[in-house]
Design an enzyme around this catalytic site. Structure first.
Site, short mmCIF file in Angstrom:
data_model
loop_
_atom_site.label_atom_id
_atom_site.label_comp_id
_atom_site.label_asym_id
_atom_site.label_seq_id
_atom_site.Cartn_x
_atom_site.Cartn_y
_atom_site.Cartn_z
N HIS A 186 44.49 50.74 45.94
CA HIS A 186 43.49 50.26 45.17
C HIS A 186 42.40 50.95 45.48
O HIS A 186 41.48 50.50 46.20
CB HIS A 186 43.29 48.63 45.72
CG HIS A 186 42.43 48.01 44.68
ND1 HIS A 186 42.32 46.51 44.61
CD2 HIS A 186 41.64 48.40 43.50
CE1 HIS A 186 41.53 46.11 43.81
NE2 HIS A 186 41.23 47.10 43.06
N ASN A 207 31.78 48.91 38.48
CA ASN A 207 32.66 49.87 38.62
C ASN A 207 33.57 50.09 37.44
O ASN A 207 34.36 50.59 37.45
CB ASN A 207 33.54 49.69 39.96
CG ASN A 207 34.06 48.33 39.78
OD1 ASN A 207 34.15 47.50 39.00
ND2 ASN A 207 34.67 48.04 41.13
P1 NAD Z 1 35.24 41.41 31.59
O1 NAD Z 1 34.90 40.01 32.38
O2 NAD Z 1 33.98 42.31 31.13
O3 NAD Z 1 36.46 41.55 30.53
C1 NAD Z 1 37.67 40.55 30.76
C2 NAD Z 1 38.07 40.35 29.39
O4 NAD Z 1 39.45 39.94 29.42
C3 NAD Z 1 37.44 39.58 28.43
O5 NAD Z 1 37.15 39.92 27.06
C4 NAD Z 1 38.27 38.07 28.51
O6 NAD Z 1 38.22 37.33 27.34
C5 NAD Z 1 39.63 38.78 28.58
N1 NAD Z 1 40.86 38.12 28.99
C6 NAD Z 1 40.85 37.03 29.88
N2 NAD Z 1 41.90 36.49 29.84
C7 NAD Z 1 42.54 36.98 28.92
C8 NAD Z 1 43.91 36.85 28.40
N3 NAD Z 1 44.87 35.68 29.01
N4 NAD Z 1 44.52 37.52 27.53
C9 NAD Z 1 43.82 38.67 27.20
N5 NAD Z 1 42.51 38.86 27.45
C10 NAD Z 1 41.90 37.88 28.45
O7 NAD Z 1 35.96 42.16 33.14
P2 NAD Z 1 36.05 43.59 33.22
O8 NAD Z 1 34.85 44.07 33.89
O9 NAD Z 1 36.49 44.39 32.12
O10 NAD Z 1 37.29 43.58 34.38
C11 NAD Z 1 38.44 43.05 34.09
C12 NAD Z 1 39.16 42.94 35.20
O11 NAD Z 1 39.49 44.46 35.83
C13 NAD Z 1 38.41 42.44 36.53
O12 NAD Z 1 38.60 40.96 36.39
C14 NAD Z 1 39.19 42.86 37.57
O13 NAD Z 1 40.38 42.00 37.97
C15 NAD Z 1 39.87 44.00 37.27
N6 NAD Z 1 39.10 45.45 38.03
C16 NAD Z 1 39.88 45.95 38.83
C17 NAD Z 1 39.05 47.02 39.16
C18 NAD Z 1 40.19 48.17 40.37
O14 NAD Z 1 39.41 48.91 41.14
N7 NAD Z 1 41.10 48.19 40.12
C19 NAD Z 1 37.68 47.16 39.23
C20 NAD Z 1 37.11 46.36 38.56
C21 NAD Z 1 37.90 45.64 37.96
#
Ligand code: NAD
Length: 374
Positions: free
Chosen positions: A322, A130
C-alpha cells in the site's frame, strides 16, 4: 491530554529520508511543531515522563499492542490507512476519552464509523491530499496490465528474450472501454488522465452523478446498473470508499458479468474485492489481470493469495504494498493536513468541512454510503 499516533516503522529508510513523514521515526513532522508550542513528544514509554502528550507507535495488533493499551485514555487518535490501526466498536467502547480521530491520508474505513457516530467521536481525514498520487498509480497499473509489462520485465531479469510469449497477451489501451466504480476525487482524476489515450469509451458507476459539465469535460457516461456497467468494460478501476455498501462488491457473482479477460485495478480498499473470487477469476482467465496496492488486512500475510495469483499465461499480477497514496509529495500534504486538523482542535477552531467524515453524532459526507443522515 493524550494524542495517540499509530504509524508504520520506516527503519533505515526513514532515518535516511526525513521526508518519509508517515513513519514512527519522523512522526508526521508533528514533533518539531509540538515542541515549538512547548509540548513534549515522547515515544511509547509513558513511564519516562509525566509530560507526555503524544504516544507514537507502530504496534497495533492484539490486546498487548500499544494501540490497545493507549487507546483507553487517548483523546485524539492519529492513524494512516497505510498501517491501519483498526478501531473497532469494541475498542471505541473502551476509549472513554476519545473525541477525535484523524486519518493522515484519505479513507477512514479502518475506523468503525457507525460506532464513531453513536459515540459522538469525530472522524476527519485530509481530503484530497493524495488523490493525484493514487490517480497516477491507477493509470500506471492499467497500462502495466494491458501491456503485459510485469512478465516482460521479469523475463529480462531472468536473462531470457522471448518476444512472442509477452506479445501474445499485450494490447493497446486505445480503443478499450474503461470504467470507474466511484467518480469522486480519485475516480474523476483517473478519467481526466485517461482522456488523451483515445479509449473507446470512459464510463462511471456512482450513486452521485457528476455535474453535467464535469462529465462532458472528460466525455464520460454514467451507467446506473452495476452488472450492466461491468459487462461493458474492458478495464475496471475501483475508486470508492469501503463501507457496508461496497464490502465484497466485486465478488464471484459480479465477476461472472465482467467481459471475459477484463483487467481490474483496485487501489481503493482490498475488502471491496473478494480475495478468493478475484484469485479464482485470474486463474481461470475470466480476469486477464488484477493490480492494486490495497489488501483486506495490512500488512498482508506472507501467504496472501494476491501476492502470487497469475492468469493462465503466467502474468496479470500488478500487486504492490500500500503505497500509491504515500509518495513523498503526498506525505508532505497529508502530514501538513493532519497537523492542521490537530491545531484546529487544540485551538478550538472550526475544521475544514471537506475533511469531516463523521461530525458530532452524524455523517458529514455522502461518500461513505447512501444512508439517512442521523
Ligand atoms: P471521494 O469521497 O472524493 O469519492 C468517492 C466516490 O465514491 C464518491 O463519488 C461516492 O459517491 C462514490 N461511492 C461511494 N459508494 C459507492 C458505491 N457503492 N458505488 C459507486 N460509487 C460509490 O473519495 P476519493 O478521494 O476519490 O477516495 C476514494 C477512496 O480511495 C478512499 O475512500 C480510499 O478508500 C481510497 N484511497 C486509497 C489510497 C491509496 O493509497 N491506495 C489513497 C487515497 C484514497
Amino acid at each position: 491530554m493524550k494524542v495517540l499516533a499509530i504509524l508504520y516503522d520506516g527503519g533505515k529508510a526513514a532515518e535516511e529520508e526525513p521526508r518519509l513523514l508517515g513513519t514512527t521515526e519522523n512522526k508526521l513532522g508533528i514533533k518539531d511543531w509540538l515542541e515549538s508550542l512547548g509540548h513534549e513528544l515522547v515515544a511509547v514509554h509513558p513511564a519516562s515522563t509525566q509530560r507526555a502528550i503524544i504516544q507514537v507507535s507502530s504496534s497495533k495488533e492484539g490486546p498487548d499492542s500499544d494501540f490497545q493499551k493507549h487507546i483507553v485514555d487517548a483523546e485524539v487518535l492519529i492513524t494512516t490507512p497505510f498501517h491501519p490501526g483498526y478501531l473497532t466498536r469494541e475498542l471505541i467502547e473502551k476509549a472513554k476519552n476519545l473525541k477525535l480521530c484523524i486519518t493522515a491520508g484519505v479513507g477512514s474505513d479502518h475506523i468503525d464509523l457507525n460506532a464513531a457516530v453513536d459515540h459522538r467521536i469525530q472522524v476527519l481525514e485530509v481530503s484530497g491530499s493524495n488523490v493525484v498520487s493514487v490517480a497516477e498509480h491507477v493509470v500506471m497499473s492499467i497500462l502495466l496490465l494491458v501491456r503485459n509489462f510485469v512478465p516482460a520485465h521479469e523475463m529480462i531479469e531472468r536473462g531470457d528474450w522471448e518476444v512472442a510469449r509477452i506479445a501474445r497477451n499485450a494490447f493497446d489501451l486505445e480503443g478499450k472501454v474503461v470504467g470507474t466504480i466511484g467518480a469522486g476525487r480519485i475516480g474523476y482524476r483517473v478519467l481526466q488522465r485517461l482522456l488523451p489515450f483515445d479509449c473507446k469509451e470512459l464510463l462511471y458507476y456512482d450513486y452521485a452523478p457528476l455535474p453535467p459539465a464535469a462529465a462532458e469535460a472528460v466525455k464520460t457516461r454514467r451507467v446506473e446498473d452495476l452488472k450492466d456497467f461491468v459487462s461493458q468494460c474492458d478495464v475496471i478501476t475501483v475508486n470508492c470508499p469501503l463501507h457496508e455498501g461496497t464490502r465484497g462488491l466485486v465478488n464471484a457473482d459480479l465477476l461472472k458479468h465482467f467481459k471475459k479477460g477484463a483487467w481490474l485495478v483496485n487501489t481503493a480498499r482490498g475488502a471491496i474485492c473478494d480475495k478468493d473470487a478475484v484469485a479464482e477469476a485470474l486463474k481461470s482467465g475470466q480476469l486477464s489481470g488484477y493490480a492494486g496496492d490495497v489488501w483486506d488486512v495490512q500488512p498482508a500475510p506472507k501467504d496472501h493469495v494476491w501476492r502470487t495469483a497469475k492468469n493462465p499465461l503466467g502474468g496479470g499480477n500488478g500487486m504492490v504494498p500500500h503505497y500509491s497514496g504515500t509518495t513523498l509529495d503526498a506525505q508532505a500534504r497529508y502530514a501538513n493536513g493532519a497537523k492542521q486538523i490537530l491545531e484546529n482542535y487544540l485551538n478550538g477552531k472550526a475544521q475544514d468541512p471537506q475533511n469531516i467524515i463523521v461530525g458530532l453524532g452524524r455523517y458529514e459526507t455522502t461518500a461513505y454510503g447512501q444512508r439517512d443522515k442521523k
